[in-house]
Each structure stands twice: as structure tokens, then as C-alpha cells.
Design a protein around this motif. Sequence first.
Motif, PDB file in Angstrom:
ATOM      1  N   PHE A 255       5.237   0.941  11.560  1.00  0.00           N
ATOM      2  CA  PHE A 255       6.201   1.412  11.969  1.00  0.00           C
ATOM      3  C   PHE A 255       7.620   2.335  11.302  1.00  0.00           C
ATOM      4  CE2 PHE A 255       9.542   3.029  15.500  1.00  0.00           C
ATOM      5  CZ  PHE A 255       8.717   3.885  16.358  1.00  0.00           C
ATOM      6  N   SER A 256       8.208   1.794  10.928  1.00  0.00           N
ATOM      7  CA  SER A 256       8.909   1.810   9.919  1.00  0.00           C
ATOM      8  C   SER A 256       9.376   2.736   9.004  1.00  0.00           C
ATOM      9  CB  SER A 256      10.370   0.827  10.133  1.00  0.00           C
ATOM     10  OG  SER A 256      11.522   0.556   8.589  1.00  0.00           O
ATOM     11  N   GLN A 257       8.111   2.311   8.056  1.00  0.00           N
ATOM     12  CA  GLN A 257       7.577   3.014   6.915  1.00  0.00           C
ATOM     13  C   GLN A 257       6.895   4.531   7.554  1.00  0.00           C
ATOM     14  OE1 GLN A 257       4.140   0.281   5.216  1.00  0.00           O
ATOM     15  NE2 GLN A 257       5.897  -0.246   4.298  1.00  0.00           N
ATOM     16  N   GLY A 258       5.871   4.642   8.555  1.00  0.00           N
ATOM     17  CA  GLY A 258       5.906   6.267   9.381  1.00  0.00           C
ATOM     18  C   GLY A 258       6.985   6.369   9.419  1.00  0.00           C
ATOM     19  N   LEU A 259       8.067   6.264  10.218  1.00  0.00           N
ATOM     20  CA  LEU A 259       8.982   6.625  10.407  1.00  0.00           C
ATOM     21  C   LEU A 259       9.362   7.171   9.486  1.00  0.00           C
ATOM     22  CD1 LEU A 259      11.604   5.264  13.130  1.00  0.00           C
ATOM     23  CD2 LEU A 259      10.446   7.454  13.613  1.00  0.00           C
ATOM     24  N   ASN A 260       9.792   7.221   7.909  1.00  0.00           N
ATOM     25  CA  ASN A 260      10.003   7.121   6.695  1.00  0.00           C
ATOM     26  C   ASN A 260       9.761   8.468   6.271  1.00  0.00           C
ATOM     27  OD1 ASN A 260      11.877   6.690   4.766  1.00  0.00           O
ATOM     28  ND2 ASN A 260      10.178   6.080   3.469  1.00  0.00           N
ATOM     29  N   THR A 261       7.921   8.168   6.487  1.00  0.00           N
ATOM     30  CA  THR A 261       7.467   9.144   5.562  1.00  0.00           C
ATOM     31  C   THR A 261       7.071   9.981   6.937  1.00  0.00           C
ATOM     32  OG1 THR A 261       5.616   7.332   5.467  1.00  0.00           O
ATOM     33  CG2 THR A 261       4.683   9.437   5.493  1.00  0.00           C
ATOM     34  N   VAL A 262       6.895  10.406   8.244  1.00  0.00           N
ATOM     35  CA  VAL A 262       6.596  11.715   8.928  1.00  0.00           C
ATOM     36  C   VAL A 262       7.496  12.439   9.659  1.00  0.00           C
ATOM     37  CG1 VAL A 262       6.054  12.063  11.251  1.00  0.00           C
ATOM     38  CG2 VAL A 262       4.667  10.358  10.017  1.00  0.00           C
ATOM     39  N   PHE A 263       9.039  11.352   9.957  1.00  0.00           N
ATOM     40  CA  PHE A 263       9.887  12.398  10.448  1.00  0.00           C
ATOM     41  C   PHE A 263      11.475  12.053   9.340  1.00  0.00           C
ATOM     42  CE2 PHE A 263       8.513  10.309  13.861  1.00  0.00           C
ATOM     43  CZ  PHE A 263       8.082  11.305  14.235  1.00  0.00           C
ATOM     44  N   LEU A 264      11.489  11.811   8.314  1.00  0.00           N
ATOM     45  CA  LEU A 264      11.896  11.186   7.114  1.00  0.00           C
ATOM     46  C   LEU A 264      11.889  12.389   5.708  1.00  0.00           C
ATOM     47  CD1 LEU A 264      14.262   8.249   7.587  1.00  0.00           C
ATOM     48  CD2 LEU A 264      14.926  10.614   8.621  1.00  0.00           C
ATOM     49  N   ALA A 265      10.776  12.571   5.608  1.00  0.00           N
ATOM     50  CA  ALA A 265       9.394  12.862   4.169  1.00  0.00           C
ATOM     51  C   ALA A 265      10.041  11.742   2.949  1.00  0.00           C
ATOM     52  CB  ALA A 265      10.138  13.852   4.161  1.00  0.00           C
ATOM     53  N   GLY A 266       9.572  10.678   3.423  1.00  0.00           N
ATOM     54  CA  GLY A 266      10.280   9.847   2.758  1.00  0.00           C
ATOM     55  C   GLY A 266       8.956   9.040   1.586  1.00  0.00           C
ATOM     56  N   ASN A 267       9.244   8.016   1.077  1.00  0.00           N
ATOM     57  CA  ASN A 267       8.108   6.803   0.432  1.00  0.00           C
ATOM     58  C   ASN A 267       7.377   6.458   1.079  1.00  0.00           C
ATOM     59  OD1 ASN A 267       6.504   4.943  -1.234  1.00  0.00           O
ATOM     60  ND2 ASN A 267       6.870   5.502  -2.732  1.00  0.00           N
ATOM     61  N   PRO A 268       5.555   6.227   1.659  1.00  0.00           N
ATOM     62  CA  PRO A 268       5.595   5.998   2.580  1.00  0.00           C
ATOM     63  C   PRO A 268       5.352   4.942   1.983  1.00  0.00           C
ATOM     64  CG  PRO A 268       3.452   7.605   1.304  1.00  0.00           C
ATOM     65  CD  PRO A 268       4.858   7.184   1.429  1.00  0.00           C
ATOM     66  N   ASN A 269       5.936   4.191   1.207  1.00  0.00           N
ATOM     67  CA  ASN A 269       5.613   2.720   0.973  1.00  0.00           C
ATOM     68  C   ASN A 269       6.835   2.376   1.192  1.00  0.00           C
ATOM     69  OD1 ASN A 269       2.750   2.474   0.192  1.00  0.00           O
ATOM     70  ND2 ASN A 269       2.935   3.491  -1.053  1.00  0.00           N
ATOM     71  N   MET A 270       7.885   2.741   1.935  1.00  0.00           N
ATOM     72  CA  MET A 270       9.483   1.897   2.694  1.00  0.00           C
ATOM     73  C   MET A 270       9.669   1.841   3.298  1.00  0.00           C
ATOM     74  SD  MET A 270      12.806   3.885   0.052  1.00  0.00           S
ATOM     75  CE  MET A 270      12.599   3.628  -1.394  1.00  0.00           C
ATOM     76  N   THR A 271      10.677   1.559   4.316  1.00  0.00           N
ATOM     77  CA  THR A 271      10.545   1.478   5.594  1.00  0.00           C
ATOM     78  C   THR A 271      12.404   1.815   5.667  1.00  0.00           C
ATOM     79  OG1 THR A 271      12.046  -0.573   4.677  1.00  0.00           O
ATOM     80  CG2 THR A 271       9.480  -1.194   5.569  1.00  0.00           C
ATOM     81  N   VAL A 272      12.302   2.477   6.194  1.00  0.00           N
ATOM     82  CA  VAL A 272      13.769   2.850   6.794  1.00  0.00           C
ATOM     83  C   VAL A 272      15.231   1.918   6.015  1.00  0.00           C
ATOM     84  CG1 VAL A 272      15.168   4.021   8.305  1.00  0.00           C
ATOM     85  CG2 VAL A 272      12.979   4.627   8.517  1.00  0.00           C
ATOM     86  N   SER A 273      15.149   1.098   6.394  1.00  0.00           N
ATOM     87  CA  SER A 273      15.169  -0.251   6.230  1.00  0.00           C
ATOM     88  C   SER A 273      16.040  -0.358   4.430  1.00  0.00           C
ATOM     89  CB  SER A 273      15.702  -1.493   6.513  1.00  0.00           C
ATOM     90  OG  SER A 273      15.921  -1.174   8.210  1.00  0.00           O
TER      91      SER A 273
END
Length: 94
Positions: free
Chosen positions: A12-30
Motif C-alpha cells: 500500500f505504501s509503495q502504491g501511494l508513493n507511485t500513484v500520488f507522489l509520482a515516485g519509484n514503485p519499489n520504494m515505500t513512502v517511509s
Amino acid sequence: MSTYIWNILEWFSQGLNTVFLAGNPNMTVSARCWVNRERSGWSRAYHAINRVFFWQADHCRQSYEDDLRFARSVLPPPPEKHVYYPPGGDPIDQ
């Protein structure tokens, strides 16, 4: 917490990072908060997340280190020694 539940939270954290923060899908928000902890918005998130996970000394750093540990476990080991061959000096060409 069971491994299954923890894996779902990490996904879920990886999904938030990817979808809402346009981040790497292999990285958590933390983990991303740890990487960007010197930037003002990320710094606030870094401190907030670490307060939520109060039982860990530094949750965001631990998440980043866990991501690195996993990446190293699935990547091939680095070559023993990198040898530079100048143009025309490659032993395969000789």
C-alpha cells in the motif's frame, strides 16, 4: 504483526508513493522520506511517520535500509574488479 499484513501495508505504501507522489514503485513512502529528509515538506513527513512508528528508533531509515537489503538480494553481485580498457585496448578485439 504477521508477515502477510506487513506485506500488504508495504504494498500500500509503495502504491501511494507511485500513484500520488509520482515516485519509484519499489520504494515505500517511509523510505522516500528518509532519502528526502533534508527538504522541508519531506522533513515534516519524515518526523510525522517516525512518530507513528514510535517503537522503532528511526522507522524511515529502517525502511530505506530494508529496501536496499531486498534490492541487493535480487541483484547479481558486482564484478570483482572493473578493468578499464581504452578504445582499441579491449582484449576481445585482439
